[in-house]
Design an enzyme around this catalytic site. Structure first.
Site, PDB file in Angstrom:
ATOM      1  CG  HIS A  59      44.110  57.871  32.351  1.00 41.67           C
ATOM      2  ND1 HIS A  59      43.083  58.044  33.245  1.00 41.67           N
ATOM      3  CD2 HIS A  59      43.684  56.915  31.483  1.00 41.67           C
ATOM      4  CE1 HIS A  59      42.085  57.227  32.936  1.00 41.67           C
ATOM      5  NE2 HIS A  59      42.423  56.537  31.860  1.00 41.67           N
ATOM      6  CG  HIS A 119      44.940  55.551  27.095  1.00 39.10           C
ATOM      7  ND1 HIS A 119      44.950  54.250  27.559  1.00 39.10           N
ATOM      8  CD2 HIS A 119      43.901  56.152  27.721  1.00 39.10           C
ATOM      9  CE1 HIS A 119      43.955  54.080  28.413  1.00 39.10           C
ATOM     10  NE2 HIS A 119      43.296  55.214  28.524  1.00 39.10           N
ATOM     11  CG  ASN A 131      38.900  56.664  27.091  1.00 38.58           C
ATOM     12  OD1 ASN A 131      38.602  56.985  25.947  1.00 38.58           O
ATOM     13  ND2 ASN A 131      39.635  55.594  27.371  1.00 38.58           N
ATOM     14  NE  ARG A 143      56.920  50.511  28.412  1.00 43.06           N
ATOM     15  CZ  ARG A 143      56.945  50.768  27.117  1.00 43.06           C
ATOM     16  NH1 ARG A 143      55.917  50.455  26.347  1.00 43.06           N
ATOM     17  NH2 ARG A 143      58.000  51.326  26.566  1.00 43.06           N
ATOM     18  CG  ASP A 144      47.144  50.526  30.050  1.00 43.43           C
ATOM     19  OD1 ASP A 144      46.387  51.490  29.915  1.00 43.43           O
ATOM     20  OD2 ASP A 144      46.768  49.401  30.444  1.00 43.43           O
ATOM     21  CB  ILE A 145      48.353  47.039  34.152  1.00 44.56           C
ATOM     22  CG1 ILE A 145      48.878  45.817  34.875  1.00 44.56           C
ATOM     23  CG2 ILE A 145      46.830  47.048  34.090  1.00 44.56           C
ATOM     24  CD1 ILE A 145      48.532  45.802  36.354  1.00 44.56           C
ATOM     25  CD  GLU A 205      38.607  50.211  32.140  1.00 45.67           C
ATOM     26  OE1 GLU A 205      39.595  49.873  32.816  1.00 45.67           O
ATOM     27  OE2 GLU A 205      38.305  49.697  31.050  1.00 45.67           O
ATOM     28  CB  VAL A 206      41.525  55.007  36.263  1.00 40.26           C
ATOM     29  CG1 VAL A 206      42.258  55.536  37.491  1.00 40.26           C
ATOM     30  CG2 VAL A 206      41.757  53.508  36.101  1.00 40.26           C
TER      31      VAL A 206
END
Ligand code: DGP
Length: 126
Positions: A110, A112, A97, A34-36, A105-106
């Site tokens: 990944h 989403h 992304n 799960r995305d924080i 950002e990371v």
């Protein structure tokens, strides 16, 4: 193509077990959690366990086994969330992304999976 993977990124730390996560699915080559900072009732990130910065890096350098596992894992998460239109769900959005303009950002690949509310149009008009 030249990508240098930085194993100090937050998802590398999650994969090493240094940071906790809410796991949805784990397979041989992939992890979903799960995305924080959830943007919808369901917001799950799916990452490969291998050191790939973004999707084109993965597509070029991952093994067929990793690519098959990752693709199947994404489908399995959609099935587990019961959001696939083919299962009577209301749908979802899949996005990944990359780089500066993609606002990644990371720097670990990944995808989403976002679902559970109407998501609006994909992009703002210019
Ligand atoms: P992106 O802009 O595509 O790189 O999005 C990175 C996402 O990662 C963002 O939605 C928030 C999420 N995130 C950042 N740090 C953590 C963390 O420590 N745990 C979890 N579960 N998600 C995180």
């Amino acid at each position: 193509m030249a990508y240098a993977y930085d194993d100090k990124n937050i998802f590398a730390k999650i994969l090493r077990g240094e940071i906790p996560n809410t796991t949805v699915l784990e397979t041989e080559h992939s992890l979903a959690f799960r995305d924080i900072n959830a943007q919808a009732p369901d917001h799950v990130l799916v990452i490969p366990k291998g050191p790939y910065v973004c999707f084109d890096h993965f597509a070029a350098e991952a093994s067929d086994a990793e690519i098959a596992d990752y693709t199947r894992a994404i489908g399995q998460v959609v099935a587990a969330l019961k959001v696939g239109p083919g299962d009577g769900g209301d749908g979802y959005r899949l996005l990944s992304n990359a780089g500066k303009d993609g606002v990644q950002e990371v720097p670990h690949l990944h995808v989403h999976i976002v679902a559970g509310r109407p998501l609006g149009r994909m992009l703002q008009p210019l």
